[in-house]
Design a protein around this motif. Sequence first.
Motif: not given
Length: 478
Positions: A144-146, A151-158, A370-378
């Motif tokens: 998850g956490q697409e 966001v992290m992939s683009v930020a680290v690459y840049n 600033v970005f958020t992570l989703d709460g985990l579903t079942e």
Amino acid sequence: MSDNKDELEKEELKDVNSNETSKDNKEDDYEKICYVCRRPESKAGKMIDMPGGICVCTDCLQKSFNNFQNVGMNVNISEEELKNLLNMPGVHMMNPEDFIRNVPHKQKIKKKKADGEKTEPVIDINKIPAPHIIKEKLDDYVIGQEYAKKVMSVAVYNHYKRVATNTMDEIEIEKSNMLMIGPTGCGKTYLVKTLAKLLDVPLAITDATSLTEAGYIGDDIESVISKLLAAADNDVEKAETGIVFIDEIDKIAKKDTSRSRDVSGESVQQGMLKLLEGSEVEVPVGATSKNAMVPLATINTKNILFICGGAFPGLEDIIKERLNKQAAIGFMSDLSDKYDNDKNIIKNVTGDDLRKFGMIPEFLGRLPIVFTLDGLTEEMLVKILTDPKNAIIKQYQKLLELDEVKLEFTEDALKTIAGKAIEKKTGARALRAIIEEFMLDIMYEIPKDDHIGTVKITKEYINGTGGPIIGMRGQNCI
């Protein structure tokens, strides 16, 4: 035979010489450090080698000579008095053996290259993985956490493109520090740790809970950079292009109730402002606090990427309060409990919400992403149990494989485990606690019987109303 023996001796001698040469070359990469003032050679100047393998700078040596002269002119001690003084308890003459305490390797600083010397770039722009490649690798470990992974992939690459092209033209690219917000157990720290494995760059992970304002008990703010320097093997140039992840950043929020000095809250945020923006700071080498016995290194934080993360408990209530301001009586009004069951309400966070939580505007201004992570579903928890390369279920299957036993889980059993984890409200961390509980008896009993070949975990066994299905070797469990 004698010729072969001579050749073997020559080869052994050559290997010994090559090992000594490589060892000397490795030592040459590090600067000498004054045993008295702990300054490196680049700051104190040429060092003078003393008996016992220690080094002293010319300034400290001159001060010692001056002290000896002053003592010789002003103090007259008889031979008998000197002998009595040296025989006092706890007093003894210093021998060269007393100085055989070289500076530890972890406190040695790598030399910087000379101005005229050609050096390879710290970051090769052609070797920086593209954002989609970074995300694909993260997908193998994180479920998850697409949006967060993108966001992290683009930020680290840049960031590393910025580091690699820093001196290529007059356009200066600004640094993009990140702030990640998400409930506990959703994978914030795990994302950064996984990123550290994928990228060949120094990375330091630290908690904000131990940080205090300078002069108080606890770690100074510079200790964050000191950990990064240690991760870079005390190579200043390499550390200046690393990544720092500060976890539990919500714990340094400003406290309105306290009237005393907030040394571990707002003061830490203010102390980190220049660190995040980019400045030269002196950090202790091989230690977390500055003292007279630890050498200092100057590090520029201009090209260091900072990632801050926190659960921000109570932030959901602040967001709900803001969103419910429009709730009123009437047919077109919003219900006051409209957002009570929204698990991903944290996505609506704004800068005003974070300021109300206790983060100062200057601090938030230096964290533009600033970005958020989703709460985990079942459904996500079930995938976390089975899909990643190092999933918990795979770990237990590997353990039982060593005993030649095959471990299986029914689909209902996996859903029951996920449901129990949601009830605990601690995210993915609850999964291991639940599995450890019901796997204890199985891991204890299986090695007793060499005839057991398969074990199937059922929903009834997890709920405590039944047992696992055991199959003997040569049979399949039903």
